[in-house]
Design a protein around this motif. Structure first.
Motif, PDB file in Angstrom:
ATOM      1  N   GLN A  19       0.833  -1.200   0.000  1.00 23.76           N
ATOM      2  CA  GLN A  19       0.000   0.000   0.000  1.00 23.76           C
ATOM      3  C   GLN A  19       0.867   1.250   0.000  1.00 23.76           C
ATOM      4  O   GLN A  19       0.566   2.234  -0.681  1.00 23.76           O
ATOM      5  CB  GLN A  19      -0.933   0.004   1.203  1.00 23.76           C
ATOM      6  CG  GLN A  19      -2.055  -1.002   1.109  1.00 23.76           C
ATOM      7  CD  GLN A  19      -2.885  -1.065   2.365  1.00 23.76           C
ATOM      8  OE1 GLN A  19      -2.533  -0.499   3.399  1.00 23.76           O
ATOM      9  NE2 GLN A  19      -4.014  -1.764   2.288  1.00 23.76           N
ATOM     10  N   LYS A  20       1.963   1.207   0.751  1.00 20.22           N
ATOM     11  CA  LYS A  20       2.877   2.346   0.795  1.00 20.22           C
ATOM     12  C   LYS A  20       3.504   2.592  -0.572  1.00 20.22           C
ATOM     13  O   LYS A  20       3.592   3.736  -1.030  1.00 20.22           O
ATOM     14  CB  LYS A  20       3.961   2.081   1.838  1.00 20.22           C
ATOM     15  CG  LYS A  20       4.890   3.242   2.043  1.00 20.22           C
ATOM     16  CD  LYS A  20       5.904   2.932   3.132  1.00 20.22           C
ATOM     17  CE  LYS A  20       6.885   4.076   3.299  1.00 20.22           C
ATOM     18  NZ  LYS A  20       7.885   3.793   4.324  1.00 20.22           N
ATOM     19  N   GLU A  21       3.910   1.519  -1.251  1.00 18.48           N
ATOM     20  CA  GLU A  21       4.479   1.646  -2.589  1.00 18.48           C
ATOM     21  C   GLU A  21       3.448   2.177  -3.585  1.00 18.48           C
ATOM     22  O   GLU A  21       3.761   3.002  -4.439  1.00 18.48           O
ATOM     23  CB  GLU A  21       5.038   0.310  -3.069  1.00 18.48           C
ATOM     24  CG  GLU A  21       6.327  -0.093  -2.396  1.00 18.48           C
ATOM     25  CD  GLU A  21       7.459   0.869  -2.686  1.00 18.48           C
ATOM     26  OE1 GLU A  21       7.586   1.330  -3.840  1.00 18.48           O
ATOM     27  OE2 GLU A  21       8.210   1.172  -1.741  1.00 18.48           O
ATOM     28  N   GLN A  28       3.825  10.181  -7.322  1.00 20.69           N
ATOM     29  CA  GLN A  28       4.709  10.483  -8.442  1.00 20.69           C
ATOM     30  C   GLN A  28       3.894  10.818  -9.686  1.00 20.69           C
ATOM     31  O   GLN A  28       4.232  11.738 -10.431  1.00 20.69           O
ATOM     32  CB  GLN A  28       5.637   9.300  -8.731  1.00 20.69           C
ATOM     33  CG  GLN A  28       6.714   9.089  -7.696  1.00 20.69           C
ATOM     34  CD  GLN A  28       7.520   7.833  -7.964  1.00 20.69           C
ATOM     35  OE1 GLN A  28       7.118   6.978  -8.745  1.00 20.69           O
ATOM     36  NE2 GLN A  28       8.653   7.706  -7.292  1.00 20.69           N
ATOM     37  N   TYR A  29       2.820  10.086  -9.882  1.00 19.70           N
ATOM     38  CA  TYR A  29       1.943  10.317 -11.040  1.00 19.70           C
ATOM     39  C   TYR A  29       1.310  11.708 -10.970  1.00 19.70           C
ATOM     40  O   TYR A  29       1.335  12.463 -11.937  1.00 19.70           O
ATOM     41  CB  TYR A  29       0.871   9.228 -11.084  1.00 19.70           C
ATOM     42  CG  TYR A  29      -0.226   9.481 -12.075  1.00 19.70           C
ATOM     43  CD1 TYR A  29       0.003   9.333 -13.436  1.00 19.70           C
ATOM     44  CD2 TYR A  29      -1.486   9.875 -11.658  1.00 19.70           C
ATOM     45  CE1 TYR A  29      -1.002   9.568 -14.349  1.00 19.70           C
ATOM     46  CE2 TYR A  29      -2.490  10.115 -12.566  1.00 19.70           C
ATOM     47  CZ  TYR A  29      -2.249   9.964 -13.907  1.00 19.70           C
ATOM     48  OH  TYR A  29      -3.238  10.204 -14.803  1.00 19.70           O
ATOM     49  N   VAL A  30       0.770  12.041  -9.820  1.00 16.85           N
ATOM     50  CA  VAL A  30       0.102  13.339  -9.658  1.00 16.85           C
ATOM     51  C   VAL A  30       1.112  14.480  -9.803  1.00 16.85           C
ATOM     52  O   VAL A  30       0.832  15.495 -10.460  1.00 16.85           O
ATOM     53  CB  VAL A  30      -0.625  13.403  -8.295  1.00 16.85           C
ATOM     54  CG1 VAL A  30      -1.119  14.798  -7.998  1.00 16.85           C
ATOM     55  CG2 VAL A  30      -1.781  12.410  -8.280  1.00 16.85           C
ATOM     56  N   GLY A  49       5.706   5.111 -12.819  1.00 20.52           N
ATOM     57  CA  GLY A  49       5.012   4.063 -12.073  1.00 20.52           C
ATOM     58  C   GLY A  49       5.376   2.681 -12.584  1.00 20.52           C
ATOM     59  O   GLY A  49       5.612   1.753 -11.796  1.00 20.52           O
ATOM     60  N   TRP A  50       5.436   2.535 -13.898  1.00 25.61           N
ATOM     61  CA  TRP A  50       5.793   1.245 -14.495  1.00 25.61           C
ATOM     62  C   TRP A  50       7.233   0.869 -14.126  1.00 25.61           C
ATOM     63  O   TRP A  50       7.517  -0.271 -13.778  1.00 25.61           O
ATOM     64  CB  TRP A  50       5.626   1.301 -16.009  1.00 25.61           C
ATOM     65  CG  TRP A  50       6.046   0.032 -16.666  1.00 25.61           C
ATOM     66  CD1 TRP A  50       7.158  -0.169 -17.413  1.00 25.61           C
ATOM     67  CD2 TRP A  50       5.380  -1.226 -16.614  1.00 25.61           C
ATOM     68  NE1 TRP A  50       7.220  -1.467 -17.840  1.00 25.61           N
ATOM     69  CE2 TRP A  50       6.133  -2.143 -17.351  1.00 25.61           C
ATOM     70  CE3 TRP A  50       4.204  -1.667 -16.005  1.00 25.61           C
ATOM     71  CZ2 TRP A  50       5.770  -3.473 -17.502  1.00 25.61           C
ATOM     72  CZ3 TRP A  50       3.841  -2.993 -16.155  1.00 25.61           C
ATOM     73  CH2 TRP A  50       4.613  -3.868 -16.895  1.00 25.61           C
ATOM     74  N   CYS A  51       8.128   1.835 -14.187  1.00 22.20           N
ATOM     75  CA  CYS A  51       9.528   1.590 -13.838  1.00 22.20           C
ATOM     76  C   CYS A  51       9.637   1.128 -12.385  1.00 22.20           C
ATOM     77  O   CYS A  51      10.362   0.176 -12.079  1.00 22.20           O
ATOM     78  CB  CYS A  51      10.342   2.851 -14.062  1.00 22.20           C
ATOM     79  SG  CYS A  51      12.092   2.670 -13.703  1.00 22.20           S
ATOM     80  N   SER A  52       8.913   1.784 -11.505  1.00 23.57           N
ATOM     81  CA  SER A  52       8.919   1.408 -10.096  1.00 23.57           C
ATOM     82  C   SER A  52       8.364   0.000  -9.901  1.00 23.57           C
ATOM     83  O   SER A  52       8.911  -0.804  -9.133  1.00 23.57           O
ATOM     84  CB  SER A  52       8.093   2.415  -9.295  1.00 23.57           C
ATOM     85  OG  SER A  52       7.986   2.030  -7.962  1.00 23.57           O
ATOM     86  N   TYR A  53       7.304  -0.321 -10.605  1.00 24.58           N
ATOM     87  CA  TYR A  53       6.708  -1.654 -10.518  1.00 24.58           C
ATOM     88  C   TYR A  53       7.684  -2.733 -10.989  1.00 24.58           C
ATOM     89  O   TYR A  53       7.840  -3.771 -10.351  1.00 24.58           O
ATOM     90  CB  TYR A  53       5.428  -1.718 -11.351  1.00 24.58           C
ATOM     91  CG  TYR A  53       4.900  -3.112 -11.524  1.00 24.58           C
ATOM     92  CD1 TYR A  53       4.243  -3.759 -10.479  1.00 24.58           C
ATOM     93  CD2 TYR A  53       5.079  -3.796 -12.717  1.00 24.58           C
ATOM     94  CE1 TYR A  53       3.779  -5.062 -10.630  1.00 24.58           C
ATOM     95  CE2 TYR A  53       4.626  -5.090 -12.875  1.00 24.58           C
ATOM     96  CZ  TYR A  53       3.973  -5.712 -11.830  1.00 24.58           C
ATOM     97  OH  TYR A  53       3.520  -6.996 -11.982  1.00 24.58           O
ATOM     98  N   SER A  57       9.241  -5.769  -8.804  1.00 20.97           N
ATOM     99  CA  SER A  57       9.037  -7.138  -9.254  1.00 20.97           C
ATOM    100  C   SER A  57      10.361  -7.879  -9.384  1.00 20.97           C
ATOM    101  O   SER A  57      10.484  -9.039  -8.957  1.00 20.97           O
ATOM    102  CB  SER A  57       8.304  -7.117 -10.594  1.00 20.97           C
ATOM    103  OG  SER A  57       8.151  -8.411 -11.087  1.00 20.97           O
ATOM    104  N   LYS A  58      11.367  -7.235  -9.946  1.00 17.33           N
ATOM    105  CA  LYS A  58      12.677  -7.860 -10.094  1.00 17.33           C
ATOM    106  C   LYS A  58      13.318  -8.118  -8.735  1.00 17.33           C
ATOM    107  O   LYS A  58      13.943  -9.158  -8.523  1.00 17.33           O
ATOM    108  CB  LYS A  58      13.592  -6.995 -10.950  1.00 17.33           C
ATOM    109  CG  LYS A  58      13.258  -7.036 -12.420  1.00 17.33           C
ATOM    110  CD  LYS A  58      14.242  -6.230 -13.226  1.00 17.33           C
ATOM    111  CE  LYS A  58      13.938  -6.332 -14.701  1.00 17.33           C
ATOM    112  NZ  LYS A  58      14.934  -5.618 -15.506  1.00 17.33           N
ATOM    113  N   ARG A  59      13.160  -7.173  -7.811  1.00 14.44           N
ATOM    114  CA  ARG A  59      13.713  -7.340  -6.468  1.00 14.44           C
ATOM    115  C   ARG A  59      13.081  -8.538  -5.772  1.00 14.44           C
ATOM    116  O   ARG A  59      13.764  -9.358  -5.162  1.00 14.44           O
ATOM    117  CB  ARG A  59      13.484  -6.066  -5.655  1.00 14.44           C
ATOM    118  CG  ARG A  59      14.191  -6.048  -4.319  1.00 14.44           C
ATOM    119  CD  ARG A  59      13.978  -4.728  -3.570  1.00 14.44           C
ATOM    120  NE  ARG A  59      14.342  -3.580  -4.384  1.00 14.44           N
ATOM    121  CZ  ARG A  59      13.508  -2.591  -4.704  1.00 14.44           C
ATOM    122  NH1 ARG A  59      12.245  -2.615  -4.310  1.00 14.44           N
ATOM    123  NH2 ARG A  59      13.917  -1.575  -5.430  1.00 14.44           N
TER     124      ARG A  59
END
Length: 102
Positions: A19-21, A28-30, A49-53, A57-59
């Motif tokens: 939820q925090k992420e 960041q989007y806003v 947002g996609w980059c963060s996701y 996911s990789k981590r």
């Protein structure tokens, strides 16, 4: 009973982290939308947002792979566990590449 409650606590902690992420990505989007305007800001916010996701996911994937590696090595021994892991990773890679070619 105790194990069940520990598992639920761990699940709730992960949910709170997720939820925090999600909230961070939304901010960041806003911020990008406000800074760059409606169209360009929306695109920039979505890309961030996609980059963060993808990074999250990789981590997570690397963490799970490390656990799997340790389990195989402890059960099969260092040499056989490493060989088994390499073979499994190669098999998965070959399967993915075949799917991409089709």
């Amino acid at each position: 009973e105790r194990r069940r409650s520990e598992a639920l606590e761990k699940k709730n902690a992960m949910s709170a982290e997720q939820q925090k992420e999600a909230a961070k990505r939304l901010m960041q989007y806003v911020a990008a939308k406000w800074e760059y305007g409606d169209k360009k800001g929306t695109l920039k916010g979505i890309m961030k947002g996609w980059c963060s996701y993808v990074q999250d996911s990789k981590r997570r994937s690397r963490r799970l792979q490390g656990v799997h590696d340790a389990m195989l090595k402890s059960l099969l021994g260092e040499v056989r566990g490493t060989a088994k892991l390499a073979l499994m990773n190669w098999h998965g890679l070959a399967k993915d590449e075949k799917r991409v070619r089709q």
